[in-house]
Design an enzyme around this catalytic site. Sequence first.
Site, PDB file in Angstrom:
ATOM      1  N   CYS A 152       0.890  -1.302   0.214  1.00 40.18           N
ATOM      2  CA  CYS A 152      -0.001   0.051   0.087  1.00 40.18           C
ATOM      3  C   CYS A 152       0.792   1.290   0.028  1.00 40.18           C
ATOM      4  O   CYS A 152       0.564   2.405  -0.538  1.00 40.18           O
ATOM      5  CB  CYS A 152      -1.014  -0.117   1.177  1.00 40.18           C
ATOM      6  SG  CYS A 152      -0.061  -0.092   2.909  1.00 40.18           S
ATOM      7  N   HIS A 206      -2.373   0.523   6.923  1.00 40.79           N
ATOM      8  CA  HIS A 206      -2.525   0.990   5.430  1.00 40.79           C
ATOM      9  C   HIS A 206      -2.373   2.220   5.155  1.00 40.79           C
ATOM     10  O   HIS A 206      -2.303   3.526   6.055  1.00 40.79           O
ATOM     11  CB  HIS A 206      -4.084   0.452   5.002  1.00 40.79           C
ATOM     12  CG  HIS A 206      -4.464   0.501   3.735  1.00 40.79           C
ATOM     13  ND1 HIS A 206      -3.630  -0.569   2.832  1.00 40.79           N
ATOM     14  CD2 HIS A 206      -5.185   1.145   2.855  1.00 40.79           C
ATOM     15  CE1 HIS A 206      -4.141  -0.511   1.601  1.00 40.79           C
ATOM     16  NE2 HIS A 206      -5.260   0.376   1.582  1.00 40.79           N
ATOM     17  N   ASP A 219      -8.317   4.665  -3.175  1.00 39.94           N
ATOM     18  CA  ASP A 219      -7.484   3.559  -2.664  1.00 39.94           C
ATOM     19  C   ASP A 219      -6.603   2.745  -3.829  1.00 39.94           C
ATOM     20  O   ASP A 219      -7.438   1.929  -4.654  1.00 39.94           O
ATOM     21  CB  ASP A 219      -8.064   2.488  -1.808  1.00 39.94           C
ATOM     22  CG  ASP A 219      -6.924   1.639  -1.197  1.00 39.94           C
ATOM     23  OD1 ASP A 219      -5.661   1.665  -1.377  1.00 39.94           O
ATOM     24  OD2 ASP A 219      -7.178   0.765  -0.170  1.00 39.94           O
TER      25      ASP A 219
END
Length: 662
Positions: free
Chosen positions: A407, A451, A467
């Site tokens: 991420c 994250h 995202d």
Amino acid sequence: MKTGLPITRISLTWLLVAQVLVILPHLPYLPLWIIAMWLGCAGWRIQIFRMRAQYPSGVVKAALILAMALGVFLSRGTLVGLEAAVVLLVAVFILKLVELRSQRDALVLILLGFFTQVTAYLFNDGMLAALYSLLPLCALLAALVGLQQSRFAERPLVPLKAAGSLLLQAVPLMLLLFLFFPRLGPLWSLPLPNDKGVTGLSDAMSPADIAELSRSGDLAFRASFDGPVPPMSQLYWRALTLERFDGRRWSQSLGAQHAPAADWRKEGEALRYSIVMQASGRPWLFGLDVAETSEEGVRATADFRLERRRPVDRSLLYQVTSWPQAVREPEGNPGTLSRTLQLPPEGEPRTRAWATELKQRHTDPQALVDALLAHFHREPYVYTLKPPPLGADNIDGFLFDTRRGFCAHYAGAMTFVLRAAGIPARVVAGYQGGELNPAGNYVLVHQFDAHAWVEYWLPGRGWISVDPTFQVAPNRIEQGLEEAVAGEQSFLEGSPLSPLRYRQLAWLNQARLAWDNLNYGWQRWVLGYQGEAQVELVRRWFGSLDSRALGVGLVGAGAVLMAVLALFLFAPWRRERDPQLRQFQVFERLLARHGVVRGKGEGPRAFAERAARELPRQAALIRAFLGAFEASRYGSRQGLDPARPLRALRKGLPWRLRGVRG
């Protein structure tokens, strides 16, 4: 108690047991040489008791203290701070053992034990730790009882029984103070141990930091919703907003930290939930966008974070209301927009050129964002916790060469591209998803759920979250990290004993979740019982009360409780049930009928000797009863019954008195 008396065997035994029990919960935070030091000091003290060794001289004690300080410095790198202070305290608690000469020294050691036991709560305040703390507490009280020079010396379990009785007697007062005594805030804050391992997210982010958290199964927080739990794919727990990029790391902007709260508009349905956050040593709190809380000392910042005035140095319960569909800063703040376009003057030439190309092909900013997300979805990018190393231009290397990362790589690269294309953007760091515990219907969020995602700004629409990781590994967002990295077997690979690795075993997973539900209840209803909960309880029970009335009521209730406890301890109604005391009272009445009355404050032996002188014909019978009474009540011959000599005395007196029964 005479503090100059020597230490009994039973007291020394309980002191050694108490030391073991006090030190045990500290072991994960202590250097290994502490164990060797305790074994040496305990063996030395036992040999002193057996008169096979001498007490340490002043020179030896000075050398031990210097060695202890050096050991703490070498193992912790400092003599200040929480970890070093606890190690010093435990070491002093151990060294005091070898110089125990009298009960005064033992009292000092016991008090040190109580204080050392309290420090264990700085590391672990869970329910199991609280239950365990009763063991060393009881052992320390048993050692205190065993200091008495009495019949306890031959009965080692008697001090333990007395200590347990003292603890039970303290329960009503403890409950009263817990329910109604006002909570006082800490006078100072202590830095938490193992800052990186306990803290979780730091105030700056690089891919290596997120990778390290992904290997940790430690709990970050628990969240309980007032209603159905939203899908895991919608749970983006914001902790930090990272606007500054130096070419390697993303970090917070000083301008955002000192700016007033951002303008935003509530839309859609609100989510209401409570969070029990583990100690982090950091001031930020977790919440879904856009979050509001009435927690005292917490403010909403210009970048939509929740920040506390004090660091979270112990478990914290707080209530949050969030509006997921809120419109965030639609007009835009010039200072914020300027900060979120900042890039280093040099570096990443291929990424900058690609951003320029995207801007030329997509004049609409939203179309450019969509094209970038489609690129991540279409091209052969791989989500992995084991990415290959990158060079000086790490974003270039990731986007065009390795295409392997997690991420932090995707969020950092996308933010850089958007800024290079003239779209304000920033990285958001926090946690995503969690694990639903059906036993309590709440969400557990662990460190491996850490994250990073992206926010970009458009005129009239404000800040929009996106995202890029979802385009590469949707199972990471919908099912969690374990599912996303199942192919490479990297989930918690450094923690082979973690029960989180064996969630496929139904019985083990159910046991883990059931135990966590108990711990959550403990943290929420016991540790979370603070000022507002206390006030609400008082209002529910007693209606509206001002602070003065509450104080008077608390003092009055405490006085009544202490009186009841004192009445129970002295138990005057039980005195006549004591068979030995009842027999001596019969003895007194027999002699009083013959003119020998016991004086006020006159002891049993003095009274009996005076009676023997005044009744010389019955002197032998009087002394026989006295000997049997003293042996039964004060000596070790507990089975000796004074009833027989009492009957002989009654028969030997000139008159047989009616109505007097033994």
